[in-house]
Design a protein around this motif. Structure first.
Motif, PDB file in Angstrom:
ATOM      1  N   UNK A 264       0.723  -1.190  -0.019  1.00  0.00           N
ATOM      2  CA  UNK A 264      -0.035  -0.047   0.013  1.00  0.00           C
ATOM      3  C   UNK A 264       0.834   1.212  -0.124  1.00  0.00           C
ATOM      4  N   UNK A 265       0.992   1.920  -1.136  1.00  0.00           N
ATOM      5  CA  UNK A 265       1.824   2.869  -1.269  1.00  0.00           C
ATOM      6  C   UNK A 265       1.108   4.262  -1.417  1.00  0.00           C
ATOM      7  N   UNK A 266       1.329   5.198  -0.593  1.00  0.00           N
ATOM      8  CA  UNK A 266       1.043   6.602  -0.565  1.00  0.00           C
ATOM      9  C   UNK A 266       2.373   7.492  -1.156  1.00  0.00           C
ATOM     10  N   UNK A 267       2.381   7.963  -2.164  1.00  0.00           N
ATOM     11  CA  UNK A 267       3.661   8.294  -2.916  1.00  0.00           C
ATOM     12  C   UNK A 267       3.464   9.802  -3.168  1.00  0.00           C
ATOM     13  N   UNK A 268       4.100  10.455  -4.215  1.00  0.00           N
ATOM     14  CA  UNK A 268       4.318  11.680  -4.275  1.00  0.00           C
ATOM     15  C   UNK A 268       3.071  12.468  -4.536  1.00  0.00           C
ATOM     16  N   UNK A 269       3.011  13.819  -4.869  1.00  0.00           N
ATOM     17  CA  UNK A 269       1.822  14.658  -5.202  1.00  0.00           C
ATOM     18  C   UNK A 269       2.256  15.936  -5.617  1.00  0.00           C
ATOM     19  N   UNK A 270       1.367  16.508  -6.550  1.00  0.00           N
ATOM     20  CA  UNK A 270       1.730  17.823  -6.987  1.00  0.00           C
ATOM     21  C   UNK A 270       0.346  18.370  -7.174  1.00  0.00           C
ATOM     22  N   UNK A 271      -0.469  18.850  -6.243  1.00  0.00           N
ATOM     23  CA  UNK A 271      -1.913  18.920  -6.201  1.00  0.00           C
ATOM     24  C   UNK A 271      -2.282  20.351  -6.743  1.00  0.00           C
ATOM     25  N   UNK A 272      -3.257  20.498  -7.319  1.00  0.00           N
ATOM     26  CA  UNK A 272      -3.818  21.713  -8.031  1.00  0.00           C
ATOM     27  C   UNK A 272      -4.801  22.275  -7.392  1.00  0.00           C
ATOM     28  N   UNK A 273      -5.212  23.435  -7.494  1.00  0.00           N
ATOM     29  CA  UNK A 273      -6.110  24.350  -6.849  1.00  0.00           C
ATOM     30  C   UNK A 273      -6.774  25.357  -8.069  1.00  0.00           C
ATOM     31  N   UNK A 274      -7.926  25.092  -8.388  1.00  0.00           N
ATOM     32  CA  UNK A 274      -8.505  25.604  -9.436  1.00  0.00           C
ATOM     33  C   UNK A 274      -9.648  26.806  -8.963  1.00  0.00           C
ATOM     34  N   UNK A 432     -12.710  25.898  -6.707  1.00  0.00           N
ATOM     35  CA  UNK A 432     -13.567  26.803  -5.937  1.00  0.00           C
ATOM     36  C   UNK A 432     -14.697  27.318  -6.901  1.00  0.00           C
ATOM     37  N   UNK A 433     -15.855  27.358  -6.772  1.00  0.00           N
ATOM     38  CA  UNK A 433     -17.003  27.643  -7.590  1.00  0.00           C
ATOM     39  C   UNK A 433     -18.295  27.843  -6.915  1.00  0.00           C
ATOM     40  N   UNK A 434     -18.977  28.664  -7.348  1.00  0.00           N
ATOM     41  CA  UNK A 434     -20.360  28.822  -6.789  1.00  0.00           C
ATOM     42  C   UNK A 434     -21.594  28.282  -7.590  1.00  0.00           C
ATOM     43  N   UNK A 435     -20.972  27.180  -8.624  1.00  0.00           N
ATOM     44  CA  UNK A 435     -21.799  26.500  -9.197  1.00  0.00           C
ATOM     45  C   UNK A 435     -21.883  25.096  -9.047  1.00  0.00           C
ATOM     46  N   UNK A 436     -23.048  24.494  -8.586  1.00  0.00           N
ATOM     47  CA  UNK A 436     -23.002  23.210  -7.996  1.00  0.00           C
ATOM     48  C   UNK A 436     -22.943  22.357  -9.490  1.00  0.00           C
ATOM     49  N   UNK A 437     -23.221  22.891 -10.442  1.00  0.00           N
ATOM     50  CA  UNK A 437     -23.191  21.801 -11.830  1.00  0.00           C
ATOM     51  C   UNK A 437     -21.647  21.805 -12.016  1.00  0.00           C
ATOM     52  N   UNK A 438     -20.940  22.957 -11.977  1.00  0.00           N
ATOM     53  CA  UNK A 438     -19.582  23.043 -12.163  1.00  0.00           C
ATOM     54  C   UNK A 438     -18.839  22.022 -11.228  1.00  0.00           C
ATOM     55  N   UNK A 439     -18.893  22.445  -9.854  1.00  0.00           N
ATOM     56  CA  UNK A 439     -18.503  21.592  -9.059  1.00  0.00           C
ATOM     57  C   UNK A 439     -18.491  20.007  -9.367  1.00  0.00           C
ATOM     58  N   UNK A 440     -19.800  19.494  -9.762  1.00  0.00           N
ATOM     59  CA  UNK A 440     -19.860  17.988 -10.059  1.00  0.00           C
ATOM     60  C   UNK A 440     -19.284  17.887 -11.307  1.00  0.00           C
ATOM     61  N   UNK A 441     -19.184  18.646 -12.384  1.00  0.00           N
ATOM     62  CA  UNK A 441     -18.700  18.240 -13.802  1.00  0.00           C
ATOM     63  C   UNK A 441     -17.092  18.294 -13.726  1.00  0.00           C
ATOM     64  N   UNK A 442     -16.350  19.255 -12.905  1.00  0.00           N
ATOM     65  CA  UNK A 442     -15.092  19.384 -12.714  1.00  0.00           C
ATOM     66  C   UNK A 442     -14.208  18.475 -12.017  1.00  0.00           C
ATOM     67  N   UNK A 443     -15.088  18.227 -10.781  1.00  0.00           N
ATOM     68  CA  UNK A 443     -14.523  17.109  -9.677  1.00  0.00           C
ATOM     69  C   UNK A 443     -14.498  15.676 -10.465  1.00  0.00           C
ATOM     70  N   UNK A 444     -15.655  15.533 -11.302  1.00  0.00           N
ATOM     71  CA  UNK A 444     -15.606  14.226 -11.843  1.00  0.00           C
ATOM     72  C   UNK A 444     -14.511  13.867 -12.978  1.00  0.00           C
ATOM     73  N   UNK A 453     -13.898  20.480  -2.865  1.00  0.00           N
ATOM     74  CA  UNK A 453     -14.582  21.583  -3.344  1.00  0.00           C
ATOM     75  C   UNK A 453     -15.017  22.750  -2.354  1.00  0.00           C
ATOM     76  N   UNK A 454     -14.679  24.102  -2.705  1.00  0.00           N
ATOM     77  CA  UNK A 454     -14.494  25.157  -1.742  1.00  0.00           C
ATOM     78  C   UNK A 454     -14.107  24.904  -0.710  1.00  0.00           C
ATOM     79  N   UNK A 455     -12.775  24.352  -0.352  1.00  0.00           N
ATOM     80  CA  UNK A 455     -11.781  24.011   0.637  1.00  0.00           C
ATOM     81  C   UNK A 455     -10.657  23.629   0.028  1.00  0.00           C
ATOM     82  N   UNK A 456      -9.716  23.305   0.981  1.00  0.00           N
ATOM     83  CA  UNK A 456      -8.533  22.544   0.446  1.00  0.00           C
ATOM     84  C   UNK A 456      -8.164  21.534   1.272  1.00  0.00           C
TER      85      UNK A 456
END
Length: 496
Positions: A264-274, A432-444, A453-456
């Protein structure tokens, strides 16, 4: 009780250090007799000497773990017994939380304000969580043909090796140990040579809590020796790891070359914030972005160090982000008022600083970009914000593991998603978005184990944490982590 800077300094001066490994429930010396000087990165002072174990010491620890596991004193003990022992361990950690906090702060430079209020109590709470979870697991009786009954049970794997990263020494050890122990395994832990003391104390408290001797063993030393020996050992049934992608790939090879042990390997990351222009509160997004990129000196595998902002709000976001970064000014880790502490070592700070210098040459430093000397140490770096660099620059592509973030504008949702997914990593992402539709669409469409979503960098005991792509596989936290350390057994009984 709220402690002052002077209180923490006094408590640190009274702290005892013992760098010997714990094998079979006892402190023992490394066979080689060699030690590694452990330096406090915030001062440059040697605070202890960690015993440098070798393959023979790993053999001793694995043998102790195997004997304790096969005895059945833990692996075949009732769920209620294991539950009570883990809850007692949680209580002991809470009782000595200041010691745990100081060990991690002095070892790797993190602010004691955070290690005392988050890391130590959070680790205690996680042992309690998995202790309570033990009695809530269910076996199965699936449908079978008449005249037969099948029992499907989850069985412990045996001896589990654990290799811990130095950025959250106590917490990461707990993320592995708590579910591994709850499932009934014995463990051999290789703590980071940079920060071994909290794991060593944890092993002592495990025995005090009534966990049988030999169930929790800690072997100190360098990863190139101890880590390799643990990953290559033919009597280790499973290996759990948090660390770099490069080391994770090596561990896969060692596992395959030995006994094909599970990983079980939790390795590197380079996370984005949109950051989209329809974000409800840009100031809050900027404050959270600063937390997501600079907390714990930026030494976080899921740090949101790549920030992509819709062009229409880009300039305003950068202004707000620069202001928010001021809250993370570096200072003495024992001072509760410090924003961040020291990086884990001056050598690591040198590597981070070289990246900053490259970014200064190729782009624009809009905040930070300095390396103050504090307490005579050069392991401190001011939170640094980079702009105007190409998307293939190393600040975009390489896991820096320091307080450095890059901000880049985008014009379309499709472009933002492409930027976010344009790395070999897939550990975490935020949007970060005020649009629920965008939140679902982008996170998918974001390739990440956790999308906030709307936090980090959101996580909790009840939600699994881990990554896709070269960020590894397997999950920490939640009841799903128990799946790393156990597997299904079918017992089929034929009656006719």
């Amino acid at each position: 009780m709220t402690r002052s800077h002077a209180d923490w300094i006094a408590a640190a001066g009274a702290l005892a250090f013992d760098g010997r490994p714990v094998i079979g429930g006892e402190r023992v010396a490394a066979r080689s007799g060699e030690t590694i000087a452990k330096v406090n990165p915030a001062t440059g002072a040697v605070i202890s000497h960690i015993h440098s174990c070798d393959e023979g010491d790993v053999d001793r620890a694995v043998a102790a773990a195997r004997a304790a596991y096969e005895s059945g004193a833990w692996s075949r003990a009732g769920a209620g017994f294991r539950r009570e022992r883990l809850i007692e361990l949680a209580r002991l950690i809470e009782a000595r939380s200041d010691e745990f906090a100081l060990y991690d702060s002095l070892d790797m430079g993190k602010p004691v304000r955070e290690s005392s209020t988050i890391d130590a109590p959070g680790s205690a709470a996680l042992y309690r969580f998995y202790g309570e979870a033990i009695e809530k697991q269910e076996d199965l009786i699936p449908v079978t043909p008449p005249g037969s009954t099948a029992l499907v049970t989850r069985e412990p794997l045996g001896v589990v090796g654990v290799i811990v990263a130095w950025n959250y020494p106590l917490e990461i050890a707990t993320w592995k140990l708590a579910p591994a122990l709850a499932a009934g395994n014995a463990v051999v832990v290789k703590p980071p040579v940079e920060a071994s003391h909290s794991t060593l104390l944890l092993a002592e408290l495990a025995v005090e809590a009534g966990i049988p001797a030999g169930i929790v063993n800690v072997v100190t030393g360098r990863g190139s020796v101890v880590g390799k020996a643990l990953a290559s050992h033919p009597d280790v049934d499973m290996l759990a790891f948090t660390g770099s992608t490069e080391v994770a790939k090596q561990l896969q090879q060692y596992a395959g070359q030995s006994n094909m042990k599970r990983l079980a390997l939790e390795a590197g990351g380079k996370s984005s914030n949109l950051i989209f222009a329809d974000c409800d509160d840009l100031a809050v997004a900027a404050e959270k972005a600063a937390f997501g990129s600079f907390y714990n000196q930026g030494e976080v595998c899921s740090a949101n160090s790549r920030i992509f902002v819709e062009r229409s709000v880009y300039d305003e976001f950068v202004r707000l982000y620069r202001e928010a970064a001021r809250a993370y000014a570096p200072g003495d880790p024992l001072d509760p008022g410090s924003g961040i502490g020291a990086l884990v070592s001056e050598a690591h700070a040198d590597t981070v600083w070289a990246t900053i210098e490259n970014a200064r040459r190729d782009g624009t430093i809009v905040a930070g970009g300095t390396r103050p000397s504090i307490n005579g140490s050069r392991a401190f770096i001011e939170p640094t914000i980079v702009t105007d660099v190409p998307i293939d620059h190393e600040v975009h592509t390489r896991e820096i593991f320091g307080p450095v973030a890059v901000v880049t504008p985008f014009d379309t949702e499709e472009e933002a998603i492409g930027y976010a997914n344009g790395t070999p990593y897939g550990l975490a992402a935020s949007l970060w978005t005020g649009s629920l539709a965008r939140a679902h669409r982008v996170s998918e469409r974001l390739v990440a184990g956790t999308v906030s979503v709307n936090t980090v960098d959101a996580l909790g005991f009840t939600t699994p944490f881990g990554g896709f792509k070269q960020s590894g596989f397997g999950r920490d936290l939640s009841v799903h982590a128990l799946e790393n350390y156990s597997d299904y057994k079918t017992t089929w009984m034929q009656w006719g």
